[in-house]
Design a protein around this motif. Structure first.
Motif, mmCIF file in Angstrom:
data_model
loop_
_atom_site.group_PDB
_atom_site.id
_atom_site.type_symbol
_atom_site.label_atom_id
_atom_site.label_comp_id
_atom_site.label_asym_id
_atom_site.label_seq_id
_atom_site.Cartn_x
_atom_site.Cartn_y
_atom_site.Cartn_z
ATOM 1 N N HIS A 171 0.469 -1.386 -0.270
ATOM 2 C CA HIS A 171 0.027 -0.138 -0.078
ATOM 3 C C HIS A 171 1.336 1.036 0.197
ATOM 4 C CE1 HIS A 171 -2.184 -3.300 1.673
ATOM 5 N NE2 HIS A 171 -3.341 -2.517 1.285
ATOM 6 N N LYS A 172 2.113 1.359 0.734
ATOM 7 C CA LYS A 172 2.596 2.560 1.025
ATOM 8 C C LYS A 172 4.202 2.043 1.194
ATOM 9 C CE LYS A 172 0.509 4.637 4.408
ATOM 10 N NZ LYS A 172 0.412 4.660 5.809
ATOM 11 N N LEU A 173 4.809 2.725 0.470
ATOM 12 C CA LEU A 173 6.182 3.426 0.588
ATOM 13 C C LEU A 173 6.422 3.878 1.703
ATOM 14 C CD1 LEU A 173 7.338 3.279 -3.208
ATOM 15 C CD2 LEU A 173 6.994 1.402 -1.464
ATOM 16 N N LYS A 174 7.976 4.319 2.541
ATOM 17 C CA LYS A 174 8.092 4.668 3.537
ATOM 18 C C LYS A 174 9.306 5.100 3.384
ATOM 19 C CE LYS A 174 7.183 5.348 8.194
ATOM 20 N NZ LYS A 174 7.264 4.501 9.464
ATOM 21 N N ILE A 175 9.402 6.741 2.594
ATOM 22 C CA ILE A 175 10.276 7.294 2.003
ATOM 23 C C ILE A 175 11.627 7.376 3.672
ATOM 24 C CG2 ILE A 175 11.716 8.748 1.294
ATOM 25 C CD1 ILE A 175 9.118 9.833 -0.315
ATOM 26 N N ASP A 176 12.896 6.718 3.628
ATOM 27 C CA ASP A 176 14.166 6.583 4.507
ATOM 28 C C ASP A 176 14.181 8.529 5.132
ATOM 29 O OD1 ASP A 176 15.571 5.332 5.910
ATOM 30 O OD2 ASP A 176 16.818 6.441 5.353
ATOM 31 N N ARG A 177 14.351 8.672 6.116
ATOM 32 C CA ARG A 177 14.845 9.902 6.751
ATOM 33 C C ARG A 177 15.870 10.469 6.567
ATOM 34 N NH1 ARG A 177 17.899 10.867 11.501
ATOM 35 N NH2 ARG A 177 18.019 8.729 12.187
ATOM 36 N N SER A 178 16.351 9.529 5.482
ATOM 37 C CA SER A 178 18.591 9.695 5.043
ATOM 38 C C SER A 178 17.978 11.022 3.910
ATOM 39 C CB SER A 178 19.078 8.862 4.658
ATOM 40 O OG SER A 178 19.241 7.569 3.751
ATOM 41 N N PHE A 179 16.948 10.577 3.447
ATOM 42 C CA PHE A 179 16.860 11.533 2.061
ATOM 43 C C PHE A 179 16.018 12.703 2.551
ATOM 44 C CE2 PHE A 179 15.956 6.897 0.828
ATOM 45 C CZ PHE A 179 17.134 7.321 -0.305
ATOM 46 N N ILE A 180 14.753 12.626 3.305
ATOM 47 C CA ILE A 180 14.143 13.177 4.453
ATOM 48 C C ILE A 180 15.437 14.516 4.759
ATOM 49 C CG2 ILE A 180 12.474 14.567 5.221
ATOM 50 C CD1 ILE A 180 11.560 12.438 2.776
ATOM 51 N N GLN A 181 16.108 14.419 5.553
ATOM 52 C CA GLN A 181 17.167 15.358 6.256
ATOM 53 C C GLN A 181 17.713 16.474 4.942
ATOM 54 O OE1 GLN A 181 19.522 12.320 8.125
ATOM 55 N NE2 GLN A 181 19.539 13.051 9.932
ATOM 56 N N ALA A 182 18.376 15.500 3.801
ATOM 57 C CA ALA A 182 19.523 15.906 3.348
ATOM 58 C C ALA A 182 18.060 17.065 1.821
ATOM 59 C CB ALA A 182 20.515 15.493 2.324
ATOM 60 N N ILE A 183 17.054 16.908 2.068
ATOM 61 C CA ILE A 183 16.049 17.825 1.226
ATOM 62 C C ILE A 183 16.157 18.589 0.781
ATOM 63 C CG2 ILE A 183 13.927 17.653 2.057
ATOM 64 C CD1 ILE A 183 12.521 16.443 0.158
ATOM 65 N N SER A 184 16.103 19.890 1.788
ATOM 66 C CA SER A 184 16.503 21.514 1.402
ATOM 67 C C SER A 184 17.322 21.581 0.521
ATOM 68 C CB SER A 184 15.822 21.592 3.194
ATOM 69 O OG SER A 184 15.004 20.904 3.660
ATOM 70 N N SER A 185 18.950 20.845 0.959
ATOM 71 C CA SER A 185 19.825 21.551 0.324
ATOM 72 C C SER A 185 19.668 20.838 -1.336
ATOM 73 C CB SER A 185 20.905 20.652 0.850
ATOM 74 O OG SER A 185 20.762 19.199 0.948
ATOM 75 N N ALA A 186 20.123 21.911 -2.109
ATOM 76 C CA ALA A 186 19.727 21.518 -3.802
ATOM 77 C C ALA A 186 20.821 20.438 -3.713
ATOM 78 C CB ALA A 186 20.486 22.548 -4.791
ATOM 79 N N GLY A 187 20.266 19.161 -4.248
ATOM 80 C CA GLY A 187 21.322 17.627 -4.706
ATOM 81 C C GLY A 187 20.389 16.840 -5.258
ATOM 82 N N SER A 188 21.174 15.798 -4.825
ATOM 83 C CA SER A 188 20.558 14.364 -5.886
ATOM 84 C C SER A 188 19.004 13.937 -4.884
ATOM 85 C CB SER A 188 21.184 13.485 -5.979
ATOM 86 O OG SER A 188 22.599 13.237 -4.867
ATOM 87 N N ASP A 189 19.188 13.736 -3.407
ATOM 88 C CA ASP A 189 18.101 13.960 -2.837
ATOM 89 C C ASP A 189 16.923 13.722 -2.846
ATOM 90 O OD1 ASP A 189 19.991 12.202 -1.313
ATOM 91 O OD2 ASP A 189 20.694 13.222 0.585
ATOM 92 N N ARG A 190 16.970 15.237 -3.274
ATOM 93 C CA ARG A 190 15.550 15.832 -3.594
ATOM 94 C C ARG A 190 15.458 15.060 -4.955
ATOM 95 N NH1 ARG A 190 13.811 22.430 -4.555
ATOM 96 N NH2 ARG A 190 16.190 22.205 -2.607
ATOM 97 N N SER A 191 15.928 14.871 -5.745
ATOM 98 C CA SER A 191 15.239 14.031 -7.036
ATOM 99 C C SER A 191 15.399 12.612 -6.912
ATOM 100 C CB SER A 191 16.620 14.234 -8.722
ATOM 101 O OG SER A 191 17.653 14.710 -8.182
ATOM 102 N N ILE A 192 15.422 12.515 -5.530
ATOM 103 C CA ILE A 192 15.661 10.899 -5.488
ATOM 104 C C ILE A 192 14.166 10.334 -4.800
ATOM 105 C CG2 ILE A 192 16.194 8.658 -3.224
ATOM 106 C CD1 ILE A 192 19.137 9.472 -4.059
ATOM 107 N N VAL A 193 13.459 11.717 -3.645
ATOM 108 C CA VAL A 193 12.390 11.594 -3.508
ATOM 109 C C VAL A 193 11.337 11.780 -4.189
ATOM 110 C CG1 VAL A 193 11.056 12.825 -1.552
ATOM 111 C CG2 VAL A 193 13.650 12.451 -0.360
ATOM 112 N N GLN A 194 11.925 12.548 -5.241
ATOM 113 C CA GLN A 194 10.573 12.748 -6.947
ATOM 114 C C GLN A 194 10.465 12.245 -7.273
ATOM 115 O OE1 GLN A 194 12.065 16.348 -8.677
ATOM 116 N NE2 GLN A 194 10.001 16.691 -8.968
ATOM 117 N N ALA A 195 11.465 11.244 -7.711
ATOM 118 C CA ALA A 195 11.640 9.361 -8.095
ATOM 119 C C ALA A 195 10.517 8.818 -7.121
ATOM 120 C CB ALA A 195 12.749 8.977 -8.466
#
Ligand code: C2E
Ligand code: CA
Ligand code: CA
Ligand code: CA
Length: 280
Positions: free
Chosen positions: A198-222
């Motif tokens: 039903h659900k994907l739980k996005i790991d905290r490690s990606f959320i931590q770095a989401i505000s700084s520009a970089g690949s983590d935001r694109s991972i979360v987006q993907a």
């Protein structure tokens, strides 16, 4: 250089010994903890991404040893997994969490809310798992959709055939499933499609770095895009700032959990905290 290497070796060896000794100590202490009821379950609320609607809670085990003090599940769960103690601990958490959920529903919390319980590899392999889930639901008189099982990506990807079978029987019962710490393992996309959780739980490690520009935001987006394609929900774990929350909302993430909203609470503090939350 030779001497240096030797001292280096001695250092590691002592450290490893200390580590092994602590594991052994905890293993023994854990047996008593299960027996003497030192284990407790805390609950962390989960909200829709705006933070306005309560959607559920995750059950998180807590251990306070009379002499050693508070021991983190990050330390003792891996030991319990190796020794097999996780089966008893997992049974306790499942029973406690479903009973707690029954109390909350009776107390008027939203009827569509669910309680999420972590299930580790050994529990998933336990042939009695389905029966234990049926019993827990029956005893607490909960509909199956009020229970959500969180499987880590590594559990979900282990032994695909067997996992697909168990997931199928859980789904046919109506129990919800989510993949925990998503993005940290190696899921094959075709397999994910076959699993239909039903659900994907996005790991905290990606959320931590989401505000700084970089690949983590694109991972979360993907991940969010993938979930939408496969008709799955997304929840972000470990949201700590309003900036992270806003970004996740903009990216189309469905739900969130984290210190920004609320830390894990003992059962007795859960309702009062939510009342305060809804009036502030
Ligand atoms: P997890 O399943 O990824 O659980 C989320 C962890 O993140 C919890 O740590 C929670 O307290 C913490 N957390 C929540 N919000 C935030 C935040 O905003 N910032 C930060 N920095 N941390 C946040 P906890 O309770 O120490 O649990 C650690 C891990 O131990 C869990 O990770 C899970 O893998 C395992 N665990 C905990 N309870 C159980 C259980 O009952 N059964 C099993 N099998 N594993 C459990
Ligand atoms: Ca979890
Ligand atoms: Ca997690
Ligand atoms: Ca995590």
């Amino acid at each position: 250089a030779k001497q240096e290497r030797r001292s280096h070796y001695a250092f590691f060896s002592e450290e490893m010994q200390a580590c092994a000794a602590r594991s052994l100590l905890l293993e023994g202490a854990l047996r008593e903890a299960v027996q003497w009821g030192q284990l407790d379950v805390y609950y962390q609320p989960q909200f829709d991404i705006t933070g306005r609607k309560l959607e559920g809670a995750e059950a998180l085990v807590r251990w306070r040893h009379p002499e050693l003090g508070f021991i983190s599940p990050a330390e003792f769960i891996p030991i319990a997994e190796i020794t097999g103690q996780i089966i008893k601990i997992g049974d306790l958490v499942l029973r406690r969490a479903t009973q707690q959920m029954r109390h909350w529903l009776d107390a008027g919390l939203p009827g569509d809310m669910s309680i999420a319980v972590n299930i580790s590899m050994a529990q998933f392999r336990d042939t009695a798992l389905l029966e234990k889930i049926d019993t827990a639901l029956a005893e607490s008189q909960l509909p199956p959709w009020a229970l959500e099982l969180e499987l880590t990506e590594s559990v979900a990807m282990d032994d695909p055939e067997q996992v697909v079978d168990i997931v199928r029987s859980l789904r046919s019962r109506g129990v919800k499933l989510s993949i925990d710490d998503f993005g940290t393992g190696y899921s094959s996309l075709s397999y994910l499609k076959k699993l239909r959780v039903h659900k994907l739980k996005i790991d905290r490690s990606f959320i931590q770095a989401i505000s700084s520009a970089g690949s983590d935001r694109s991972i979360v987006q993907a991940i969010i895009g993938l979930a939408k394609d496969l008709d799955m929900q997304t929840i972000a774990e470990g949201i700590e700032t309003e900036e992270q929350r806003q970004l996740l909302e903009a990216l189309g993430c469905d739900s969130g959990q984290g210190y920004l909203f609320c830390k894990p609470l003992p059962a007795s503090e859960f309702l009062p905290a939510l009342l305060e939350f809804s009036t502030s």
